[in-house]
Design a protein around this motif. Sequence first.
Motif, PDB file in Angstrom:
ATOM      1  N   PRO A   9      27.543  33.466  37.014  1.00  0.00           N
ATOM      2  CA  PRO A   9      28.694  34.348  36.756  1.00  0.00           C
ATOM      3  C   PRO A   9      29.018  34.952  35.174  1.00  0.00           C
ATOM      4  O   PRO A   9      29.631  35.439  34.378  1.00  0.00           O
ATOM      5  CB  PRO A   9      29.494  32.942  36.733  1.00  0.00           C
ATOM      6  N   GLY A  10      27.976  34.337  34.154  1.00  0.00           N
ATOM      7  CA  GLY A  10      27.893  34.670  32.449  1.00  0.00           C
ATOM      8  C   GLY A  10      26.852  35.498  32.827  1.00  0.00           C
ATOM      9  O   GLY A  10      27.877  35.977  31.607  1.00  0.00           O
ATOM     10  N   PHE A  11      26.156  35.724  34.027  1.00  0.00           N
ATOM     11  CA  PHE A  11      25.254  37.635  33.307  1.00  0.00           C
ATOM     12  C   PHE A  11      25.894  38.138  33.638  1.00  0.00           C
ATOM     13  O   PHE A  11      26.372  39.033  32.412  1.00  0.00           O
ATOM     14  CB  PHE A  11      24.221  36.707  33.872  1.00  0.00           C
ATOM     15  N   VAL A  12      26.892  37.995  34.186  1.00  0.00           N
ATOM     16  CA  VAL A  12      28.085  38.655  35.353  1.00  0.00           C
ATOM     17  C   VAL A  12      28.872  39.739  33.844  1.00  0.00           C
ATOM     18  O   VAL A  12      29.364  40.656  33.267  1.00  0.00           O
ATOM     19  CB  VAL A  12      28.271  39.487  36.646  1.00  0.00           C
ATOM     20  N   ALA A  13      29.702  38.174  33.027  1.00  0.00           N
ATOM     21  CA  ALA A  13      30.648  38.087  32.686  1.00  0.00           C
ATOM     22  C   ALA A  13      30.025  38.944  30.901  1.00  0.00           C
ATOM     23  O   ALA A  13      30.774  39.418  31.163  1.00  0.00           O
ATOM     24  CB  ALA A  13      30.941  37.189  32.612  1.00  0.00           C
ATOM     25  N   LEU A  14      28.919  38.570  30.524  1.00  0.00           N
ATOM     26  CA  LEU A  14      28.531  39.159  29.475  1.00  0.00           C
ATOM     27  C   LEU A  14      28.326  40.507  29.058  1.00  0.00           C
ATOM     28  O   LEU A  14      28.184  41.218  28.365  1.00  0.00           O
ATOM     29  CB  LEU A  14      27.431  38.238  29.159  1.00  0.00           C
ATOM     30  N   SER A  15      27.286  41.032  30.521  1.00  0.00           N
ATOM     31  CA  SER A  15      27.222  42.877  30.837  1.00  0.00           C
ATOM     32  C   SER A  15      28.502  43.543  30.723  1.00  0.00           C
ATOM     33  O   SER A  15      29.097  44.731  30.104  1.00  0.00           O
ATOM     34  CB  SER A  15      26.482  42.268  32.002  1.00  0.00           C
ATOM     35  N   ALA A  16      29.526  42.771  31.649  1.00  0.00           N
ATOM     36  CA  ALA A  16      30.323  43.815  31.870  1.00  0.00           C
ATOM     37  C   ALA A  16      31.382  43.545  30.557  1.00  0.00           C
ATOM     38  O   ALA A  16      31.834  44.441  30.001  1.00  0.00           O
ATOM     39  CB  ALA A  16      31.619  42.748  32.242  1.00  0.00           C
ATOM     40  N   ILE A  17      31.452  42.311  29.070  1.00  0.00           N
ATOM     41  CA  ILE A  17      32.059  42.891  28.412  1.00  0.00           C
ATOM     42  C   ILE A  17      31.441  43.607  27.274  1.00  0.00           C
ATOM     43  O   ILE A  17      32.177  44.197  27.006  1.00  0.00           O
ATOM     44  CB  ILE A  17      31.852  41.612  27.644  1.00  0.00           C
ATOM     45  N   TRP A  18      29.724  43.324  27.397  1.00  0.00           N
ATOM     46  CA  TRP A  18      29.342  44.321  26.327  1.00  0.00           C
ATOM     47  C   TRP A  18      29.870  45.767  26.773  1.00  0.00           C
ATOM     48  O   TRP A  18      29.585  46.787  25.543  1.00  0.00           O
ATOM     49  CB  TRP A  18      28.200  43.814  26.175  1.00  0.00           C
ATOM     50  N   GLY A  19      29.699  45.857  28.007  1.00  0.00           N
ATOM     51  CA  GLY A  19      29.644  47.201  28.153  1.00  0.00           C
ATOM     52  C   GLY A  19      31.426  47.987  28.457  1.00  0.00           C
ATOM     53  O   GLY A  19      31.483  49.155  27.560  1.00  0.00           O
ATOM     54  N   ALA A  20      31.924  46.830  28.985  1.00  0.00           N
ATOM     55  CA  ALA A  20      33.800  47.771  28.010  1.00  0.00           C
ATOM     56  C   ALA A  20      34.573  47.403  27.242  1.00  0.00           C
ATOM     57  O   ALA A  20      34.795  48.323  26.737  1.00  0.00           O
ATOM     58  CB  ALA A  20      34.286  46.352  29.214  1.00  0.00           C
ATOM     59  N   SER A  21      33.503  47.163  25.695  1.00  0.00           N
ATOM     60  CA  SER A  21      33.511  47.383  24.761  1.00  0.00           C
ATOM     61  C   SER A  21      33.486  48.587  23.775  1.00  0.00           C
ATOM     62  O   SER A  21      34.501  49.746  23.680  1.00  0.00           O
ATOM     63  CB  SER A  21      32.745  46.443  23.611  1.00  0.00           C
ATOM     64  N   PHE A  22      32.523  49.481  24.973  1.00  0.00           N
ATOM     65  CA  PHE A  22      32.635  51.344  24.746  1.00  0.00           C
ATOM     66  C   PHE A  22      33.743  52.023  24.953  1.00  0.00           C
ATOM     67  O   PHE A  22      34.392  52.715  24.320  1.00  0.00           O
ATOM     68  CB  PHE A  22      31.181  51.749  25.080  1.00  0.00           C
ATOM     69  N   ALA A  23      34.015  51.276  26.014  1.00  0.00           N
ATOM     70  CA  ALA A  23      35.700  52.361  26.821  1.00  0.00           C
ATOM     71  C   ALA A  23      36.549  51.466  25.783  1.00  0.00           C
ATOM     72  O   ALA A  23      37.676  52.395  25.570  1.00  0.00           O
ATOM     73  CB  ALA A  23      36.149  51.014  28.294  1.00  0.00           C
ATOM     74  N   LEU A  24      36.760  49.855  24.792  1.00  0.00           N
ATOM     75  CA  LEU A  24      37.605  49.993  24.396  1.00  0.00           C
ATOM     76  C   LEU A  24      37.718  49.862  22.773  1.00  0.00           C
ATOM     77  O   LEU A  24      39.247  50.772  22.540  1.00  0.00           O
ATOM     78  CB  LEU A  24      37.974  48.199  24.100  1.00  0.00           C
ATOM     79  N   ILE A  25      36.575  50.447  22.294  1.00  0.00           N
ATOM     80  CA  ILE A  25      36.582  51.040  21.404  1.00  0.00           C
ATOM     81  C   ILE A  25      37.390  52.294  21.197  1.00  0.00           C
ATOM     82  O   ILE A  25      38.043  53.593  20.383  1.00  0.00           O
ATOM     83  CB  ILE A  25      35.449  51.592  20.492  1.00  0.00           C
ATOM     84  N   LYS A  26      37.024  53.235  22.524  1.00  0.00           N
ATOM     85  CA  LYS A  26      37.700  54.659  22.566  1.00  0.00           C
ATOM     86  C   LYS A  26      38.926  54.838  22.675  1.00  0.00           C
ATOM     87  O   LYS A  26      39.909  55.344  22.218  1.00  0.00           O
ATOM     88  CB  LYS A  26      37.145  55.496  24.197  1.00  0.00           C
ATOM     89  N   VAL A  27      39.959  53.338  23.544  1.00  0.00           N
ATOM     90  CA  VAL A  27      40.987  54.249  23.029  1.00  0.00           C
ATOM     91  C   VAL A  27      41.755  53.958  22.400  1.00  0.00           C
ATOM     92  O   VAL A  27      42.319  54.422  22.483  1.00  0.00           O
ATOM     93  CB  VAL A  27      41.009  52.265  24.618  1.00  0.00           C
TER      94      VAL A  27
END
Length: 314
Positions: A9-27
Motif C-alpha cells: 500500500p505504501g509503495f502504490v501511494a508513494l508512486s501515485a503521489i509523486w506521479g500526480a505532482s506533475f499534473a498538480l503543477i500543471k493545474v
Amino acid sequence: MVGVRRWWPGFVALSAIWGASFALIKVAVDAGVPPLWVACWRCVLGAAALWAILALRREPAPRDLATWGHSAVAALLLNAVPFALFSYGETRVSSVLAGVVNATTPLFTLVFAVLVVPGERRPGPRRLAGLGLGFAGVLTLLGVWRGPGPGGVTGGLACLAATCCYGAGFAYLRRHVSGRPHSATGLSAVQIACAAAESALVAPFAAGAPRWPGAGPAAALLALGALGTGVAYILNLTLLRTAGTVVAAAVTYVTPLWSTALGALLLAEPVGWNALLGGLAVIAAVALTRQPAAPAPTASPAPAAAPKGRQTVG
C-alpha cells in the motif's frame, strides 16, 4: 506474502503521489500561478506538514549549525531550484513529458555520485551503456529532430535541468547530510524549511505579490505541498524500512506511469510515440545503471539501488 502486504500500500501511494505532482503543477501554472510561487507554496506547505508530523511524533529537530547549513545547500539543489524549474517547464510542455523526464534523476545521481562521493565505484561497461541509453531516451523525449518548437525544447530542457539538480542534491546529501545522527523526519523538516525560506526570499521580488488563483488551483497547491513534499517523505522512509532499498528504488519505474496516465486522463494531454519510446528507454537505462546487490548465502543476487539519502523526485 505477508511481507509484501506490509509495504505494497505504501509503495502504490508513494508512486501515485509523486506521479500526480506533475499534473498538480500543471493545474497551478495553467491557472496563472507564477512558477516561483508554485515552488514557494509547495515548500511552505510541505514544511508545515513535516513540522506538524515531527511535533506529533515528539521527535527532536536538529539544532546544530552544520546540519542547518548543509540542509540549506541541499534545499537549493533538491527543492527550491528544481521545483521552480519544473513549474517553469510545465508552462511550455505537458505534465506527461515532465513526469517522464523526471525519471532521469537516477542517471544524474549516478554521475554526480561518481564525481563527488568518496568510495563510489566508477561505472563499468554496463552502467556506461545505461547512461548512453538514457541520453538517447532524453533526446527522443524532447523530439530534437523536429527542431526548436514554440517553447517546447526550452520547457523540456528546464525539466531536464531540474533532474540534474536532483542528481547533484542526492550526491550532496549522501556526502554531507544522510549520515548525521538525526531522524529522517527531522532532517527532512529542516531541509524543506530552508527551501521555503529560500523561495520566499526570491518569489515576491521576481514574481510580484501572490494572488488567489481560485479554489481548484489552491487545492492543487495544497496537495502538492502537504502530500507531495510532506507526507511523501514519510512514506518513502517507511518503505525503505519495511521493504528495503530495492523496492524503494523501484518507485522510479512506476512514477512515470502515474504521471502519464493522470496527464492523459485528467488533463487530456496528448501522449506522443516519442514520449512512450523515450520513457521506456529512460526506464531501461535506469535499470542498467543499478548496481547488483551482494549475493546472499541462501538467495541469488538481486538488483539493488546505490545507497541513497532522503528522496524527493516529484
